[in-house]
Write an enzyme that holds these catalytic residues in place. Structure first.
Site, PDB file in Angstrom:
ATOM      1  N   LYS A 193       0.868  -1.185   0.000  1.00  0.00           N
ATOM      2  CA  LYS A 193       0.000   0.000   0.000  1.00  0.00           C
ATOM      3  C   LYS A 193       0.899   1.227   0.000  1.00  0.00           C
ATOM      4  CE  LYS A 193      -3.656   2.411   2.427  1.00  0.00           C
ATOM      5  NZ  LYS A 193      -4.640   2.380   3.514  1.00  0.00           N
ATOM      6  N   LYS A 246      -2.046  -1.571  -3.885  1.00  0.00           N
ATOM      7  CA  LYS A 246      -2.924  -0.401  -3.847  1.00  0.00           C
ATOM      8  C   LYS A 246      -2.107   0.866  -3.938  1.00  0.00           C
ATOM      9  CE  LYS A 246      -6.104   1.801  -0.688  1.00  0.00           C
ATOM     10  NZ  LYS A 246      -6.576   1.885   0.649  1.00  0.00           N
TER      11      LYS A 246
HETATM   12  C1  PBG Z   1      -7.160   3.797   5.249  1.00  0.00           C
HETATM   13  C2  PBG Z   1      -7.625   3.494   3.879  1.00  0.00           C
HETATM   14  C3  PBG Z   1      -7.487   4.347   2.786  1.00  0.00           C
HETATM   15  C4  PBG Z   1      -8.093   3.736   1.703  1.00  0.00           C
HETATM   16  C5  PBG Z   1      -8.577   2.501   2.147  1.00  0.00           C
HETATM   17  N1  PBG Z   1      -8.272   2.367   3.500  1.00  0.00           N
HETATM   18  C6  PBG Z   1      -6.936   5.717   2.697  1.00  0.00           C
HETATM   19  C7  PBG Z   1      -5.673   6.033   3.359  1.00  0.00           C
HETATM   20  O1  PBG Z   1      -4.798   5.182   3.559  1.00  0.00           O
HETATM   21  O2  PBG Z   1      -5.538   7.193   3.735  1.00  0.00           O
HETATM   22  C8  PBG Z   1      -8.183   4.346   0.340  1.00  0.00           C
HETATM   23  C9  PBG Z   1      -9.146   3.762  -0.608  1.00  0.00           C
HETATM   24  C10 PBG Z   1      -9.435   4.614  -1.785  1.00  0.00           C
HETATM   25  O3  PBG Z   1      -8.811   5.661  -2.039  1.00  0.00           O
HETATM   26  O4  PBG Z   1     -10.349   4.238  -2.528  1.00  0.00           O
HETATM   27  N2  PBG Z   1      -6.916   2.793   6.137  1.00  0.00           N
END
Ligand code: PBG
Length: 322
Positions: A193, A246
């Site tokens: 991520k 991601k």
């Molecule tokens: C946070 C989380 C995020 C997303 C999913 N879980 C955002 C972040 O890390 O700030 C993003 C998903 C998206 O942008 O569609 N735990």
């Protein structure tokens, strides 16, 4: 003479020679759950995506099941008044998110329900972990994530989705689940991520943006690819059932790398910003939103994913199942 155009000369041969096909089996729809009844609010930066209360989410899931979508990833929209530094609402059995998860599974046992494990929706600091003197604490955060995961597993959901990027959380959460009799609850790990600007609209949807700083001390540097292998090795050893990359589109090389190196399913999260870009350009008439959507999803699958979390799931399913 070798003439590659022969295999493109009619729709029939193009279809026969097609290497990758997107199906509804590939799609997981993320949903934003609101407290209350009969509530529906559109996310300004994600046209066509709504935060929904439990009764309306049940209807939405039913519609999706009829379209052939069977995977759902559910995120809570938490009112500011419930937030605190330790995300205590995340494991309060009376909290609406947990109660709704149980209702959803009861109503649709055939739906595959994934939850979100991270502190940010419930944190007054807007970070995925506990904040102390501007630092994000790792091992102390694991304890909160453990309680959160257990509370979610108790609702009967199928799989937890740790999206926090703390070190060792997959192993820690696997132990917590196993010790409490939840050997059957799976873990879809947000393995690679990245600290991405493409999450902006999601943070609008949940009102979960960090109150200070950024997430670069826990989410990965977009410049790195070897580090994704390290994260994947750890998550694999620690017991993850699915490895996720991601965002998706700017990280197709990472998807491919994980697919080539690991023997468990790979997921990709086609994130909020990737959705909003296509929707916005489509609204302006600058490109064909459906064609670009399908091309994007297909490219993510071609890179090697087994499943795609995407806000386009419904739009895509409607076209694919025609
Ligand atoms: C946070 C989380 C995020 C997303 C999913 N879980 C955002 C972040 O890390 O700030 C993003 C998903 C998206 O942008 O569609 N735990």
């Amino acid at each position: 003479m070798r003439r590659p155009r022969r295999n493109r000369s009619s729709a029939a041969i193009r279809n026969l020679a097609q290497e990758t096909t997107l199906t509804t089996n590939d799609l997981i729809l993320p949903l934003f759950l609101l407290e209350g009844k009969n509530k529906k609010t559109e996310v300004d930066s994600m046209p066509g995506i709504f935060r929904l209360s439990e009764d309306l989410i049940l209807k939405e899931i039913e519609e999706c099941l009829n379209l052939g979508i069977t995977g759902f990833d559910i995120f809570p929209v938490v009112d500011e008044s419930y937030k605190d530094k330790l995300a205590t609402k995340s494991y309060d059995p009376d909290f609406f998110y947990l109660k709704s998860l149980a209702k959803i599974k009861q109503a649709f046992p055939e739906a595959f329900v994934i939850t979100d494990v991270a502190m940010d929706p419930y944190s007054s600091d807007g970070h995925d972990g506990i904040v102390e003197n501007g630092q994000i604490l790792n091992d102390e955060t694991l304890e909160v994530l453990g309680k959160m995961s257990l509370a979610q597993a108790e609702t009967g959901i199928d799989m937890i989705g740790p999206s926090d990027m703390m070190d060792f959380r997959v192993g820690y959460l696997r132990n917590v689940l196993d010790e409490n009799g939840f050997q059957r609850t799976g873990i879809m790990s947000y393995t690679a991520k990245y600290a991405s600007a493409f999450y902006g609209p999601f943070r609008d949807a949940l009102n979960s943006a960090p109150k200070f700083g950024d997430k670069k001390t826990y989410q990965m540097n977009p410049a790195n690819s070897e580090e994704a292998l390290l994260e994947a090795q750890l998550d694999f050893q620690e017991g993850a059932d699915i490895l996720m990359v991601k965002p998706a589109l700017a990280y197709l090389d990472i998807i491919k790398k994980l697919k080539e190196n690991f023997s468990i399913p790979i997921a990709a999260y086609n994130v909020s910003g990737e959705y909003s870009m296509i929707k916005a350009a489509g609204e302006k008439g600058w490109l064909d939103p459906n064609a670009t959507m399908l091309e994007s999803l297909l490219s993510i699958k071609r890179a090697g994913t087994d499943m795609i979390l995407t806000y386009f799931a419904k739009d895509a399913a409607k076209i694919i199942s025609q």
